[in-house]
Design a protein around this motif. Structure first.
Motif, PDB file in Angstrom:
ATOM      1  N   THR A 172       0.825  -1.214   0.000  1.00 47.18           N
ATOM      2  CA  THR A 172       0.000   0.000   0.000  1.00 47.18           C
ATOM      3  C   THR A 172       0.856   1.260   0.000  1.00 47.18           C
ATOM      4  O   THR A 172       2.072   1.211   0.243  1.00 47.18           O
ATOM      5  N   ASN A 173       0.210   2.397  -0.305  1.00 46.44           N
ATOM      6  CA  ASN A 173       0.751   3.739  -0.042  1.00 46.44           C
ATOM      7  C   ASN A 173      -0.083   4.340   1.079  1.00 46.44           C
ATOM      8  O   ASN A 173      -1.296   4.470   0.935  1.00 46.44           O
ATOM      9  N   SER A 174       0.532   4.700   2.189  1.00 47.73           N
ATOM     10  CA  SER A 174      -0.230   5.357   3.260  1.00 47.73           C
ATOM     11  C   SER A 174      -0.461   6.824   2.956  1.00 47.73           C
ATOM     12  O   SER A 174      -1.511   7.378   3.277  1.00 47.73           O
ATOM     13  N   ALA A 175       0.531   7.466   2.358  1.00 43.28           N
ATOM     14  CA  ALA A 175       0.463   8.908   2.096  1.00 43.28           C
ATOM     15  C   ALA A 175       0.261   9.161   0.613  1.00 43.28           C
ATOM     16  O   ALA A 175       0.993   8.633  -0.224  1.00 43.28           O
ATOM     17  N   LEU A 176      -0.743   9.968   0.269  1.00 50.09           N
ATOM     18  CA  LEU A 176      -1.009  10.358  -1.118  1.00 50.09           C
ATOM     19  C   LEU A 176      -1.060   9.122  -2.009  1.00 50.09           C
ATOM     20  O   LEU A 176      -0.305   8.958  -2.966  1.00 50.09           O
ATOM     21  N   HIS A 177      -1.969   8.275  -1.651  1.00 57.92           N
ATOM     22  CA  HIS A 177      -2.168   6.979  -2.287  1.00 57.92           C
ATOM     23  C   HIS A 177      -2.248   7.115  -3.809  1.00 57.92           C
ATOM     24  O   HIS A 177      -2.869   8.034  -4.339  1.00 57.92           O
ATOM     25  N   ASN A 178      -1.606   6.188  -4.484  1.00 63.05           N
ATOM     26  CA  ASN A 178      -1.630   6.129  -5.946  1.00 63.05           C
ATOM     27  C   ASN A 178      -2.625   5.040  -6.359  1.00 63.05           C
ATOM     28  O   ASN A 178      -2.455   3.879  -5.978  1.00 63.05           O
ATOM     29  N   PRO A 179      -3.715   5.390  -7.077  1.00 67.36           N
ATOM     30  CA  PRO A 179      -3.919   6.609  -7.847  1.00 67.36           C
ATOM     31  C   PRO A 179      -4.821   7.654  -7.195  1.00 67.36           C
ATOM     32  O   PRO A 179      -5.019   8.725  -7.761  1.00 67.36           O
ATOM     33  N   THR A 180      -5.416   7.369  -6.043  1.00 66.75           N
ATOM     34  CA  THR A 180      -6.521   8.202  -5.564  1.00 66.75           C
ATOM     35  C   THR A 180      -6.082   9.522  -4.944  1.00 66.75           C
ATOM     36  O   THR A 180      -6.874  10.458  -4.874  1.00 66.75           O
ATOM     37  N   GLY A 181      -4.844   9.592  -4.429  1.00 68.86           N
ATOM     38  CA  GLY A 181      -4.392  10.794  -3.739  1.00 68.86           C
ATOM     39  C   GLY A 181      -4.831  10.871  -2.289  1.00 68.86           C
ATOM     40  O   GLY A 181      -4.516  11.836  -1.591  1.00 68.86           O
TER      41      GLY A 181
ATOM     42  N   GLU B 237       5.006  -0.677   2.942  1.00 63.29           N
ATOM     43  CA  GLU B 237       4.490   0.690   2.875  1.00 63.29           C
ATOM     44  C   GLU B 237       5.383   1.483   1.916  1.00 63.29           C
ATOM     45  O   GLU B 237       6.537   1.755   2.220  1.00 63.29           O
ATOM     46  N   ASP B 238       4.836   1.811   0.758  1.00 68.64           N
ATOM     47  CA  ASP B 238       5.586   2.527  -0.272  1.00 68.64           C
ATOM     48  C   ASP B 238       5.484   4.028  -0.012  1.00 68.64           C
ATOM     49  O   ASP B 238       4.403   4.606  -0.095  1.00 68.64           O
ATOM     50  N   GLU B 239       6.631   4.640   0.276  1.00 65.13           N
ATOM     51  CA  GLU B 239       6.675   6.044   0.687  1.00 65.13           C
ATOM     52  C   GLU B 239       7.064   7.004  -0.440  1.00 65.13           C
ATOM     53  O   GLU B 239       7.516   8.116  -0.171  1.00 65.13           O
ATOM     54  N   ILE B 240       6.885   6.595  -1.670  1.00 69.26           N
ATOM     55  CA  ILE B 240       7.457   7.348  -2.777  1.00 69.26           C
ATOM     56  C   ILE B 240       6.884   8.762  -2.910  1.00 69.26           C
ATOM     57  O   ILE B 240       7.539   9.661  -3.425  1.00 69.26           O
ATOM     58  N   PHE B 241       5.659   8.998  -2.397  1.00 67.57           N
ATOM     59  CA  PHE B 241       5.044  10.320  -2.527  1.00 67.57           C
ATOM     60  C   PHE B 241       5.083  11.129  -1.230  1.00 67.57           C
ATOM     61  O   PHE B 241       4.520  12.222  -1.160  1.00 67.57           O
ATOM     62  N   ALA B 242       5.747  10.602  -0.205  1.00 72.60           N
ATOM     63  CA  ALA B 242       5.673  11.205   1.128  1.00 72.60           C
ATOM     64  C   ALA B 242       6.113  12.660   1.158  1.00 72.60           C
ATOM     65  O   ALA B 242       5.532  13.488   1.866  1.00 72.60           O
ATOM     66  N   ASP B 243       7.155  13.011   0.402  1.00 72.16           N
ATOM     67  CA  ASP B 243       7.691  14.374   0.474  1.00 72.16           C
ATOM     68  C   ASP B 243       6.794  15.411  -0.184  1.00 72.16           C
ATOM     69  O   ASP B 243       7.076  16.614  -0.099  1.00 72.16           O
ATOM     70  N   PHE B 244       5.714  14.973  -0.825  1.00 71.44           N
ATOM     71  CA  PHE B 244       4.775  15.928  -1.406  1.00 71.44           C
ATOM     72  C   PHE B 244       3.741  16.405  -0.389  1.00 71.44           C
ATOM     73  O   PHE B 244       2.996  17.336  -0.673  1.00 71.44           O
ATOM     74  N   GLU B 245       3.666  15.765   0.763  1.00 75.30           N
ATOM     75  CA  GLU B 245       2.678  16.165   1.768  1.00 75.30           C
ATOM     76  C   GLU B 245       3.046  17.499   2.408  1.00 75.30           C
ATOM     77  O   GLU B 245       4.200  17.696   2.799  1.00 75.30           O
ATOM     78  N   PRO B 246       2.102  18.408   2.574  1.00 78.16           N
ATOM     79  CA  PRO B 246       2.386  19.671   3.264  1.00 78.16           C
ATOM     80  C   PRO B 246       2.677  19.454   4.748  1.00 78.16           C
ATOM     81  O   PRO B 246       3.564  20.081   5.322  1.00 78.16           O
ATOM     82  N   GLU B 247       1.899  18.594   5.398  1.00 79.95           N
ATOM     83  CA  GLU B 247       2.167  18.150   6.764  1.00 79.95           C
ATOM     84  C   GLU B 247       2.083  16.631   6.752  1.00 79.95           C
ATOM     85  O   GLU B 247       1.192  16.051   6.139  1.00 79.95           O
TER      86      GLU B 247
END
Length: 466
Positions: A252-261, A285-295
Motif C-alpha cells: 500500500t501507499n499510506s500517504a497520497l495513495h496512488n492513484p486516488t491521492g 508501505e511505499d513512501e514514494i510520494f511522502a515528500d509531497f505532503e504539506p504536513e
C-alpha cells in the motif's frame, strides 16, 4: 575524397561536421560497404581541420558501427550497417489496455506526445541545478566510485542520511536497517522474492498503483483487492479478506495513495496494524510520494517501529527518475537476508555513482527549498486543473492533500479504456481506471497527472469525451 559540399558549414562543431559528411556519403552510397576512407592526415589537410578532429570523428563513427578500423591499414565503411530509425517502436496500440499498456505508452511516447497519464513530473519541475552541481562534484570523486561495484548494502553516507530522516518521524533506525536498491520497484521485487511463493495471496488496495499488479503477476501469486476509501482501505472488507484469504503480504501507499491521492487516517492505521498482528501479515508501505505532503500524515512504519512493516521508497518523483536508486528500511535480520538475495539477482545494489548523486543532491541545501516550492506549485496547479476539468463535468473522487494525481470519474459512465485508445490517436497518453483495479471496478475512472496537463490536453480531452 570527400567533396567540400558534403561538409555542412554551420550549426555544428568541426568533429560533428566531419561525422555528418561521412554519414551522408554512406547513406547516399557514395561510400559503399568495404570502401576505405581517406587517411587521417589527408582528410585533415583537405578540410583544414586538425588531425585530432578527424581521429575523434573516426573513433565516434566506429563506436556507432558505421566504420571499422583495420590496424595498420586505416578505416573502412562497415560491411553491414543497421539503418537508423527516428524513434523506438511503440507498444502496439491495439493490445489489451492493461498495466503494461499504460507503462509502455508512457515510457515510449515521443517528446511531442502529451502524457497526463504518466507518473512523473516534467523536467522543468525537477531540481536540475542541484543535480548538475552534484554531477560536477561526483565527477571529481574517487576513482573507485566511478568504475567499481558498490558495497553490498549501498552507500553508507546515504543510508545514514536516510536513517536521520526516519528519526525525524520517530522511527529509531540505524544504517543497518537500510538497504539501497536500484529502484523502488526492485525493492518490492526483492521482498516478494524473499517472502512469497507461487500461489501465495497478496492483498492490495483497489484501486492501486498499476505496476503493483504487474509485478505481483510476475511472481505468480493470487492478488486480492480491498476497496479503498478516502481515509484508507474499507476496514470491514480488509479484516474479512484477512480472515478469508490469509494473505502473506499487504502492499500500500499510506500517504497520497496512488492513484486516488487519499491519505490514511490514524484510526484506520491502528486497525490495520492490529489486524496484521492477529493474522501474521507483513506490510510493505511505499513512501514514494511522502515528500509531497504539506504536513506529514500517519505512517504505519512509524507506529509499528519497523516490526512487521517494511518501508520502501525512491527518489524518482522528487529528484530524478533517471538516477535510479531506491531503498528498503526493515528489521536488520530482514535486510541481512535481502542483501544476499540482491547479490544473487543483481550483484549488488544501485550504482555507486547513482547513490553518490542522490546523496549529494539531498545534502544540497537547495533541495529542501525545491521541495517547498514544488509543493506550492502543485497546489496551485491542482486547483487550476480541477477547475478546468469541471468544465468537462469531470470531477475528482477526493481532493488530495498534495502530490500530482487526481482520480476522476468521467461523465456519462464511458469505458475509460476506450477513451484512452481514442486519445492515443490524438497524441495523448491517458491512464484509464481499470488498469489500477484488481476487481475491474473503475471502468469510468481516469487518473490525471496535473503537472502534465495543459490547454491542449483539455481541448483534446473534450473532443475525446464528446
Amino acid at each position: 575524397m570527400i567533396p567540400n559540399e558534403a561538409l555542412p558549414a554551420l550549426g555544428q562543431g568541426r568533429t560533428e561536421r566531419v561525422m555528418v559528411a561521412i554519414r551522408r556519403l554512406i547513406a547516399s552510397h557514395a561510400l559503399a560497404p568495404g570502401d576505405k576512407l581517406p587517411s587521417i592526415r589527408m582528410l585533415a589537410r583537405e578540410k583544414t581541420v586538425s588531425p585530432s578532429t578527424v581521429v575523434e570523428a573516426y573513433d565516434r563513427l566506429a563506436a556507432e558501427g558505421l566504420i571499422r578500423p583495420r590496424p595498420g591499414s586505416g578505416f573502412y565503411v562497415a560491411a553491414s550497417i543497421v539503418p537508423a530509425r527516428g524513434a523506438d517502436a511503440h507498444a502496439p496500440a491495439d493490445r489489451a489496455v492493461d498495466p503494461f499498456w499504460v507503462s509502455r505508452q508512457s515510457l515510449d511516447a515521443g517528446r511531442e506526445m502529451l502524457r497526463p497519464g504518466c507518473g512523473w513530473l516534467p523536467p522543468d519541475w525537477m531540481p536540475l541545478a542541484a543535480i548538475r552541481r552534484a554531477m560536477r562534484a561526483a565527477a571529481k570523486t574517487d576513482d573507485a566510485t566511478l568504475v567499481e561495484y558498490g558495497s553490498t548494502r549501498g552507500s553508507l553516507a546515504l543510508r545514514r542520511l536516510l536513517a536521520r530522516h526516519f528519526a525525524s518521524e520517530g522511527i529509531e533506525a540505524g544504517a543497518e536497517h537500510v538497504l539501497l536498491t536500484s529502484s523502488g520497484t526492485q525493492a518490492i521485487d526483492l521482498i516478494c522474492r524473499h517472502l512469497l511463493r507461487p500461489g501465495d495471496t497478496v492483498l492490495v488496495d483497489d484501486p492501486c498503483y498499476f505496476n503493483f499488479r504487474a509485478l505481483l503477476q510476475a511472481h505468480a501469486v493470487r492478488i486480492v483487492g480491498v476497496p479503498y476509501a478516502p481515509l484508507g482501505p474499507d476496514m470491514s472488507a480488509f479484516e474479512e479478506a484477512l480472515a478469508t484469504h490469509r494473505p502473506r503480504l499487504y502492499l500500500t501507499n499510506s500517504a497520497l495513495h496512488n492513484p486516488t491521492g487519499a491519505s490514511l487516517s490514524p484510526r484506520n492505521a491502528h486497525r490495520i496494524l492490529a489486524a496484521a498482528t492477529a493474522h501474521d501479515l507483513t506490510i510493505i508501505e511505499d513512501e514514494i510520494f511522502a515528500d509531497f505532503e504539506p504536513e506529514r500524515s500517519v505512517r504505519l512504519a512509524a507506529l509499528d517501529a519497523l516490526n512487521r512493516v517494511i518501508r520502501i521508497g525512491s527518489f524518482s518523483k522528487t529528484l530524478s527518475a533517471s538516477i535510479r536508486c531506491g531503498y528498503i528500511a526493515a528489521r536488520p535480520d530482514l535486510t541481512e537476508a535481502l542483501v544476499d538475495l540482491q547479490l544473487a539477482t543483481g550483484f549488488g545494489g544501485p550504482s555507486p555513482l547513482a547513490a553518490e548523486l542522490v546523496f549529494r543532491t539531498l545534502s544540497d541545501g537547495s533541495y529542501y527549498r525545491h521541495l517547498g516550492s514544488l509543493r506550492g506549485r502543485l497546489t496551485r496547479r491542482r486547483r487550476e486543473v480541477v477547475a478546468e476539468l469541471a468544465k468537462l463535468d469531470v470531477h475528482p473522487w477526493t481532493l488530495p492533500r498534495g502530490g500530482f494525481y487526481l482520480w476522476c470519474r468521467l461523465p456519462g459512465a464511458p469505458d475509460a479504456s476506450e477513451v484512452a485508445r481514442r486519445a492515443l490517436r490524438d497524441g495523448i497518453v491517458l491512464a484509464p481506471g481499470n488498469v489500477f483495479s484488481v476487481n475491474e471496478a473503475a471502468r469510468d475512472f481516469m487518473r490525471f497527472n496535473v503537472a502534465q496537463m495543459n490547454v491542449d490536453v483539455t481541448r483534446l480531452l473534450q473532443r475525446t469525451l464528446g
